[in-house]
Scaffold this motif. Sequence first.
Motif, mmCIF file in Angstrom:
data_model
loop_
_atom_site.group_PDB
_atom_site.id
_atom_site.type_symbol
_atom_site.label_atom_id
_atom_site.label_comp_id
_atom_site.label_asym_id
_atom_site.label_seq_id
_atom_site.Cartn_x
_atom_site.Cartn_y
_atom_site.Cartn_z
ATOM 1 N N LEU A 45 65.110 10.761 21.774
ATOM 2 C CA LEU A 45 65.555 11.851 20.904
ATOM 3 C C LEU A 45 64.578 12.035 19.745
ATOM 4 O O LEU A 45 64.241 13.159 19.368
ATOM 5 C CB LEU A 45 66.948 11.512 20.382
ATOM 6 N N GLU A 50 65.269 15.760 24.062
ATOM 7 C CA GLU A 50 66.720 15.671 23.908
ATOM 8 C C GLU A 50 67.437 15.539 25.248
ATOM 9 O O GLU A 50 68.374 14.756 25.387
ATOM 10 C CB GLU A 50 67.226 16.889 23.148
ATOM 11 N N PHE A 51 66.947 16.296 26.254
ATOM 12 C CA PHE A 51 67.631 16.248 27.541
ATOM 13 C C PHE A 51 67.477 14.876 28.179
ATOM 14 O O PHE A 51 68.428 14.310 28.713
ATOM 15 C CB PHE A 51 67.087 17.324 28.482
ATOM 16 N N ILE A 54 69.921 12.410 26.518
ATOM 17 C CA ILE A 54 71.338 12.457 26.889
ATOM 18 C C ILE A 54 71.515 12.092 28.360
ATOM 19 O O ILE A 54 72.525 11.506 28.748
ATOM 20 C CB ILE A 54 71.959 13.824 26.523
#
Lengths: 181, 348
Positions: A45, A50-51, A54
């Motif tokens: 992050l 970001e992907f 997560i």
Amino acid sequence: MHLILFFLFAGFCLAGAINLLLQSHPITSALSLIVVMTSLAVLYLLLGAEFLAIAQVIVYAGAIMVLFTFVVMLLNAGREERTMGSRSARAVGFPAVVAILAVIATVILKAQGLGVATLGEGLTDASGKTNIEELSSVLFTQLLLPFEVTSILILIAILGAVALARHGSGEPQGNRERTGK
Amino acid sequence: MTILVFFLWSLLKVAVVTVVMLLGIAYTVLLERKLVGRIQNRWGPSRVGPFGLLQPLVDGAKSFLKEDIIPTGVYRPLYLLAPILALGCALISIAVVPFGEPNVGPGGIHFFQISDINIGLLVILGVTSIGVYGIALAGWSSNNKYSLLGSLRSSAQLISYELALGLSLVGVVLQTGSLNLRVIVEKQAEKGIVTWNIFGGLQFVAFFIYLMAAFAETNRSPFDLPEAESELTGGYHTEYSSMKFAMFFMAEYGNMITVGCVATLMFLGGWTSPMGDLMPPPQNILVHAFFPIFWFVAKVFCFLFLYVWVRGTLPRFRYDQLMNFGWRYLMPLAMLNILGTSLWLAYH
């Protein structure tokens, strides 16, 4: 700010990894591995992925590690018994592992020509496009064939697992249910 | 300076949202007790305060004052960690939920959302999947067969229905082209109820699947097998007492509220009014700011009402029925919905 967070979570990550090795109880080791994975997600992050972050949480910490802990719980695995290895092996082993990993990492970085990612900046240069849009356009155009081949591979693995599970139970599932009740 | 301001604002928002969320949980419990009471032709709690409105406070005080027993056979660190994990995960996911218009406060701060991020929806799913550990560890560390059975049932159920839940949301994401919850809501806002995803987005099948999976995800009746009292004496929290038990209880109701929020955001137009443009926007600035919150809370309330109504009406499923339903009906249906939505989008 980013640097502080980086050191904090890198510290968590290392502490989790060391704890994973030192703990004798399997379930505590599994939980330390979850700490490692979630801290890694935070590091992703911080790099702007970001992907990836997560996905790391959902797939590794959420799905795969649940299976790990399930197996440990169901088998009720006891404490691990340690053999005391030779002291010289330990003295040589750890530096050797560090050296080999460093060499591998450098070779990969050089051979692939990968650049350096900076903390707190996005991975892509395109403005106004989110990480996911970029990633999906690459996955479904340039890397379409490897992507689909991987999914077929996973499908085959699932089918194999089902076949093995059914083979173990003897007669087909339907009959057993009917006669069982 | 800006980091300091941002930090202070975030702290304030977190504090306010946490307090409101805890109050919401307390009063959801009261709502459930009152409504189930009326469904069963009795009054429900009515002694403490007017209409029993102070009952949650008294319940809370009771949980705090009860003796906290830790059985001797438990694996202590995990036994203590489990309720914290369960409640923590239930409370964290509210951080990405937008409650109202993106009113810009001083310094470009969103008033009605703690953090506006591109992967908001995935964060909620991720936090939910971490929440499984709270239940699984509670059952295992209790060193009790009933607890372990309850937690195994619960974890298996959560994992199975998480698939259907996640897949049912893919249709909406395909329509919107974004995982940002704010963008998803704004996309539905154009003409009010007609453009809500459930009607205008043609996602009613997805909404139905989501509803079913949400009942299972929160361990609510008719899928409340993990705590089937007649078989398991209470399920994964059998060995917990006092505030630790209350934490599991609060986590369950917190999850109900979160799931209701997600349904509101994804299918029911979030904070926007069902009239859309037909009604002129209110002139008063305070009304303008708080009107969206009214709609949001009203929609979540309807969802919670439905939860309690179903609990008062339907009997419990059997375990094999539950698994069959999840894997053989809900999941294929969710996949078909994705297929249908993508074909429809490709056609247009």
